[in-house]
Write an enzyme that holds these catalytic residues in place. Structure first.
Site, mmCIF file in Angstrom:
data_model
loop_
_atom_site.group_PDB
_atom_site.id
_atom_site.type_symbol
_atom_site.label_atom_id
_atom_site.label_comp_id
_atom_site.label_asym_id
_atom_site.label_seq_id
_atom_site.Cartn_x
_atom_site.Cartn_y
_atom_site.Cartn_z
ATOM 1 N N TRP A 99 -44.210 32.877 6.926
ATOM 2 C CA TRP A 99 -45.026 31.791 6.105
ATOM 3 C C TRP A 99 -45.659 30.616 6.723
ATOM 4 O O TRP A 99 -46.647 30.188 6.637
ATOM 5 C CB TRP A 99 -44.452 31.933 4.700
ATOM 6 C CG TRP A 99 -44.204 33.077 4.233
ATOM 7 C CD1 TRP A 99 -42.787 33.661 3.840
ATOM 8 C CD2 TRP A 99 -45.294 34.046 3.565
ATOM 9 N NE1 TRP A 99 -42.980 34.926 3.312
ATOM 10 C CE2 TRP A 99 -44.239 35.117 3.041
ATOM 11 C CE3 TRP A 99 -46.635 34.224 3.466
ATOM 12 C CZ2 TRP A 99 -44.817 36.280 2.537
ATOM 13 C CZ3 TRP A 99 -47.026 35.260 3.055
ATOM 14 C CH2 TRP A 99 -46.363 36.199 2.482
ATOM 15 N N ASP A 166 -43.412 23.586 2.070
ATOM 16 C CA ASP A 166 -43.439 24.823 1.268
ATOM 17 C C ASP A 166 -42.157 25.163 0.852
ATOM 18 O O ASP A 166 -41.186 25.543 1.517
ATOM 19 C CB ASP A 166 -43.976 25.892 2.121
ATOM 20 C CG ASP A 166 -44.113 27.428 1.316
ATOM 21 O OD1 ASP A 166 -43.592 27.374 0.222
ATOM 22 O OD2 ASP A 166 -44.438 28.153 1.872
ATOM 23 N N LYS A 190 -40.588 32.999 -7.280
ATOM 24 C CA LYS A 190 -39.221 33.168 -6.683
ATOM 25 C C LYS A 190 -38.172 32.481 -7.587
ATOM 26 O O LYS A 190 -37.079 33.180 -7.992
ATOM 27 C CB LYS A 190 -39.360 32.156 -5.393
ATOM 28 C CG LYS A 190 -40.182 32.676 -4.498
ATOM 29 C CD LYS A 190 -40.014 34.125 -3.833
ATOM 30 C CE LYS A 190 -41.025 34.331 -2.738
ATOM 31 N NZ LYS A 190 -40.865 35.725 -2.157
#
Length: 353
Positions: A99, A166, A190
């Site tokens: 990511w 992030d 999540k």
């Protein structure tokens, strides 16, 4: 049969949250469903305001110049929005996984992006350390937890520039000084709610410093001025996230859930280390408390192990194709009992081998 959901995301949610959210689908406002009322009606505006306030409260940064937004497009859209809103000349990125690699790719569309450090040389099985972040960069970007590879940043560098993080896969899971970050973003799927919304927490004074024109939909200042209501918000995802944050607050907040997450991680990693049939993927000092990645050393036992896992109602433990093996995601709502079930299977497999 009870199911034990170790899915990496969309992930397990508290049962009481799912029940409450399902009730709202049928009747949220005097016989009207949550997903058919106006997003500008007072009942939903109240939901949005409560969700934004809870995010700041749980992170301990209310009254410190921060605002919370619930936007769309997932964390992947934030890869682009961060650069559009903050990048003037150059920025530094810590590359610790898939990511962050994607975030770097998106930001490079606009200006100079430098990798201050990377663990790509070892397929991202560790967190780089001992790197420098130049003070003339516009910002520094990092990813706190790497879902695919099972690594987690245990500390963050001291920088003289805005720090962007992030936190998609470990938001609200551990105590940190969240005021060290100037912008935090996290996909809801999540640790907060269903896919469809992304939490963005931003310190307002870092905005308005780039010379480029920013499209309205990609401009943080526009979304802040409209209270996350610039366009129709994903009402169900925001509502469920609000319920999950309230659930966490009622438990005692991040400090309380961190203790539970520590217990789950200790139990899981102890079995991985003590059981000769399994081997952990991530460097021990960088292991994630959210995502434990491991492999089965004897491929001849693969079918037996996976049959045992299925028989006990365990879901979502197969590793990402980048790593292989298995991945046990232990997000906030996963119970210690579920981890015990998986560990008992691993131990039983050893006795059969």
């Amino acid at each position: 049969m009870k199911r034990h959901n170790f899915s990496a995301g969309p992930c397990v949610l508290p049962k009481k949250v799912i029940l409450k959210a399902s009730e709202a689908l049928l009747d949220f406002d005097n016989g009207l469903s949550l997903i058919e009322i106006s997003h500008r009606s007072k009942p939903f505006v109240d939901v949005m305001e409560k969700a934004r306030a809870l995010a700041l409260e749980l992170l301990g940064i209310e009254g410190k110049g921060y605002k919370a937004l619930f936007l769309q497009g997932g964390a992947s859209t934030q890869f682009l929005m961060v650069a559009l809103n903050l990048l003037e000349k150059r920025a530094g990125y810590l590359n610790t996984g898939t990511w962050s690699d994607k975030a770097i790719k998106e930001a490079k569309i606009y200006d100079d992006i430098y990798e201050v450090a990377s663990s790509k040389n070892a397929n991202f099985n560790y967190i780089p350390k001992g790197y420098d972040v130049p003070s003339d960069y516009d910002y520094f970007h990092c990813t706190s937890n790497n879902t695919i590879f099972g690594t987690q940043m245990k500390s963050f560098p001291k920088v003289d520039i805005p720090m962007v993080c992030d936190m998609s896969s470990d938001i609200f899971s551990r105590t940190l000084d969240f005021s060290q970050f100037d912008l935090i973003y996290a996909g809801a799927q999540k640790n907060m709610g269903p896919a469809g919304t992304t939490l963005v927490v931003i310190k307002e004074d870092i905005l308005g410093k780039v010379s480029r024109k920013i499209p309205s939909m990609m401009d943080y200042k526009v979304h802040l001025s409209k209270g996350s209501m610039f366009n129709t918000p994903p009402v169900f995802a925001v509502y469920t996230s609000m319920l999950t944050m309230q659930w966490l607050k009622d438990l005692g907040g991040i400090k309380a859930i961190e203790k539970e997450n520590e217990k789950k991680a200790i139990l899981m990693y102890s079995e991985i280390d003590l059981n000769p049939l399994f081997k952990g993927y991530a460097a021990k000092e960088d292991r994630s408390k959210m995502n434990a990645t491991f492999t089965l050393e004897n491929e001849n036992l693969k079918e037996t192990f996976e049959s045992m896992v299925a028989a006990e109602g365990i879901n979502g433990i197969y590793g990402h194709r980048s790593v292989g093996g298995y991945r046990a995601s232990m997000y906030n709502a996963l119970t210690l009992d579920s981890v015990k079930v998986l560990v008992e299977i691993m131990s039983e497999l050893e006795s059969k081998a």
